[in-house]
Design an enzyme around this catalytic site. Structure first.
Site, mmCIF file in Angstrom:
data_model
loop_
_atom_site.group_PDB
_atom_site.id
_atom_site.type_symbol
_atom_site.label_atom_id
_atom_site.label_comp_id
_atom_site.label_asym_id
_atom_site.label_seq_id
_atom_site.Cartn_x
_atom_site.Cartn_y
_atom_site.Cartn_z
ATOM 1 N N LYS A 96 31.211 85.938 -62.155
ATOM 2 C CA LYS A 96 32.574 85.803 -61.635
ATOM 3 C C LYS A 96 32.428 85.456 -60.149
ATOM 4 O O LYS A 96 32.913 86.155 -59.257
ATOM 5 C CB LYS A 96 33.324 87.142 -61.851
ATOM 6 C CG LYS A 96 34.793 87.128 -61.540
ATOM 7 C CD LYS A 96 35.642 86.386 -62.528
ATOM 8 C CE LYS A 96 37.097 86.409 -62.117
ATOM 9 N NZ LYS A 96 37.924 85.418 -62.825
ATOM 10 N N ASP A 104 35.600 84.534 -67.470
ATOM 11 C CA ASP A 104 36.858 84.281 -68.189
ATOM 12 C C ASP A 104 36.726 83.044 -69.075
ATOM 13 O O ASP A 104 37.182 83.021 -70.219
ATOM 14 C CB ASP A 104 38.067 84.193 -67.240
ATOM 15 C CG ASP A 104 37.719 83.779 -65.827
ATOM 16 O OD1 ASP A 104 36.526 83.545 -65.544
ATOM 17 O OD2 ASP A 104 38.634 83.666 -65.004
ATOM 18 N N TYR A 115 28.204 100.312 -64.131
ATOM 19 C CA TYR A 115 27.982 101.539 -64.893
ATOM 20 C C TYR A 115 27.042 102.512 -64.168
ATOM 21 O O TYR A 115 26.898 103.660 -64.569
ATOM 22 C CB TYR A 115 27.422 101.235 -66.282
ATOM 23 C CG TYR A 115 28.370 100.443 -67.174
ATOM 24 C CD1 TYR A 115 29.642 100.094 -66.734
ATOM 25 C CD2 TYR A 115 27.992 100.046 -68.438
ATOM 26 C CE1 TYR A 115 30.498 99.367 -67.535
ATOM 27 C CE2 TYR A 115 28.848 99.313 -69.253
ATOM 28 C CZ TYR A 115 30.103 98.976 -68.787
ATOM 29 O OH TYR A 115 30.951 98.254 -69.580
ATOM 30 N N ASP A 170 28.654 93.781 -71.924
ATOM 31 C CA ASP A 170 29.192 94.801 -72.838
ATOM 32 C C ASP A 170 30.408 94.231 -73.575
ATOM 33 O O ASP A 170 30.531 94.324 -74.805
ATOM 34 C CB ASP A 170 29.591 96.024 -71.989
ATOM 35 C CG ASP A 170 29.900 97.242 -72.836
ATOM 36 O OD1 ASP A 170 29.752 97.173 -74.062
ATOM 37 O OD2 ASP A 170 30.317 98.268 -72.263
ATOM 38 N N ASP A 181 30.665 92.420 -77.739
ATOM 39 C CA ASP A 181 31.586 92.905 -78.767
ATOM 40 C C ASP A 181 32.464 91.756 -79.262
ATOM 41 O O ASP A 181 32.768 91.647 -80.447
ATOM 42 C CB ASP A 181 32.477 94.022 -78.213
ATOM 43 C CG ASP A 181 31.883 95.395 -78.505
ATOM 44 O OD1 ASP A 181 30.658 95.471 -78.693
ATOM 45 O OD2 ASP A 181 32.637 96.383 -78.542
#
Ligand code: NAD
Length: 356
Positions: free
Chosen positions: A191, A223, A141, A247, A251
């Protein structure tokens, strides 16, 4: 105690839920003998409308000078044009960066009375008590270069995922310190099979762990984590991860509580004020109706008392009141109940009073 709290209501339901969180803080203040001063400033879309920018220098200066910042939410269809030069979320990103808020904490502990509202089976939710620590000021970001250009006649878009070791070290340290006051387990999500930034993340996490031998460190690919957070959420204690993975995963875990409207968050740095805000957005579909669930904002106020003002007893008083105020029949509308924003808050305030 005397404290100055800057309130950034923002857009949509932001002003509706922060107003209720302020009422709760005022009640706690009078009940426990503290003097909280609240000052409102604009951020996000309404700040763009008034000043042409999502965060003014004056608002930022007021936040920096405060003891803590309580924020609602920003954004909405009015400011959604993808070609717009100024966007509401720029205000949030700038605030986090300027205040050095590198750790975003999102606790997830489903309310027993609400297990039937969650899309997960009740038995999966037993003993779920986890907290996600998301890195907030680095990664995709913020990385440069970013933007668009033309290469061989094709439009190309570029974002850059970038991490320095010190950025990883400080947020993983934060997670380990937090785990010491909990069940002493840190799950570091990355990852590392694909990304170089993740390999540095993992290596740094191992180095940090060597200084905290009483805390168990496990590594998990993002994952796998996205599956395990749903299939066995009770196996997690503290989850620490980089900005974008955090992020998305936060959620995802918000569904465990039955509604996004229930979840609080805190964004913290090493010095200066923290920013406290509900996890949900500005909910333009229900804005102005007075029916938003205020609990995410109210529990964010409880986190503000705990982490910025170090008022643990007062923080617990709010959390206990919320626990007691939400029942099978009396609950906010997003949880299938009939209480509007004001009525839900009134019940919570009544329980804070009756607890003392
Ligand atoms: P959202 O969280 O605003 O809403 C998603 C759904 O959940 C909607 O149906 C909404 O009505 C419901 N909901 C959310 N909070 C609720 C509450 N407290 N009580 C009852 N129902 C609630 O997410 P979205 O619709 O994807 O985004 C709307 C706007 O909010 C967008 O402009 C987005 O950019 C912005 N947004 C801001 C933040 C932030 O300020 N931190 C976070 C996420 C989204």
């Amino acid at each position: 105690m005397k404290s100055t709290i800057v309130v950034l209501p923002g857009d949509g339901i932001g002003p509706e839920v922060t107003e209720e969180a302020v009422r709760v803080l005022q009640d706690v203040g009078s009940k426990f003998g503290h003097e909280f001063t609240f000052t409102d400033y604009l951020i996000g879309g309404r700040s763009i409308d008034r000043f042409g920018t999502a965060l003014t220098a004056e608002t930022l200066a007021a936040c920096k000078a405060s003891d803590a910042v309580l924020l609602g939410a920003v954004g909405g269809p009015k400011w959604d044009d993808p070609h717009a030069k100024v966007r509401p979320e720029q205000g949030l990103l700038a605030l986090r960066k300027e205040l050095g808020l590198y750790a975003n904490l999102r606790p997830v502990k489903p309310f027993p009375v609400l297990v039937n509202v969650s899309p997960l089976k009740p038995e999966k939710l037993k003993f779920v008590d986890l907290i996600v620590v998301r890195e907030l000021t680095g990664g995709l970001y913020f990385g440069k270069p970013r933007g668009r250009d033309r290469v061989n006649g094709f439009v190309r878009a570029v974002d850059t995922m970038e991490y320095y070791d010190y950025e990883i070290k400080r947020v993983v340290e934060f997670a380990f310190k937090l785990a010491k006051s909990r069940r002493k387990k840190v799950t570091s999500v990355d990852k590392a099979n694909v990304l170089e930034t993740s390999r540095l993340w993992r290596q740094t996490a191992v180095a940090v762990a060597s200084g905290h031998v009483d805390v168990l460190l496990e590594h998990m690919l993002v994952d796998t984590a996205s599956v395990r957070l749903i299939t066995s959420p009770s196996s997690f204690d503290v989850v620490v991860t980089e900005n974008m993975f955090g992020d998305i995963l936060t959620d995802e875990v918000s569904v465990l509580t039955g509604s996004m409207g229930m979840l609080p968050s805190a964004s913290l740095g090493d010095n200066g004020p923290g920013v406290y805000e509900p996890v949900h957005g500005s909910a333009p579909d229900i804005a102005g109706k007075g029916i938003a669930n205020p609990i995410g904002a109210i529990l964010s106020a409880a986190m503000l008392l705990r982490y910025s003002l170090h008022l643990e007893r007062e923080s617990v008083a709010i959390e206990t009141a919320v626990d007691q105020a939400v029942t099978n029949t009396l609950r906010p509308m997003d949880l299938g109940g009939r209480l509007n924003t004001r009525q839900m808050t009134d019940r919570i305030i009544a329980h804070i009073v009756s607890n003392q």
